[in-house]
Enzyme design. Sequence first.
Site: not given
Ligand code: ZN
Ligand code: ZN
Length: 198
Positions: A153, A168, A163
């Site tokens: 966040e 990630c 992403c």
């Molecule tokens: Zn999000």
């Molecule tokens: Zn990323």
Amino acid sequence: MHPKIIILLIIFLFIFNNLLAKEEMEIKIISFGQIDDFILDYLKENLERIFKVPVFFGKGQAIPEYAYNKKRRQYLSSLILDGLCKIKQKDEKILSLINQDLYVPKLNFVFGEADPVGGVCIISLTRLFPSYYGLKEDKDLLLKRTLKESVHEFGHLLGLKHCANIKCVMHFSNSILDTDIKDDDFCNECKRLLRLDK
Ligand SMILES: [Zn+2]
Ligand SMILES: [Zn+2]
């Protein structure tokens, strides 16, 4: 003064100012209702490591009952963020925590929500407890999940989008399994966007 020198001076001041602004960033953590100290301490330590900025605690707030939806038995996260915007200082960046289930109208639930314009975000601990899924409590797992959702966040707050890299921290979590798969840190591409790779 020669016009070229004036232009150079303006450019220098602009760059210097931006450098200062980056250094001055801080993360303020605000709890809605009771959040255990071991969670707050762990977050502070690890957010400082990941974002390389000071983290401190703001005044705790009461559970925002104005955001409660009786039918859904959940709290509307966007309303809580609006409320946070009203009490924050202009340039503050706030990460807030609540141990209540959150929602936005089009989704069954959300782990958290960010308002990059307002500089505020919130995460819910409710669905991070293994006991929520009928499993035995596991403090380490709870801490890791809380950190991942907080970094996620806060990443939005700094302008990052979701992403595609499943490892990630900015990968979207549809369920707790997605959260458990991803790391607590940004992939190289997201780091490059945030300039945390220096
Ligand atoms: Zn999000
Ligand atoms: Zn990323």
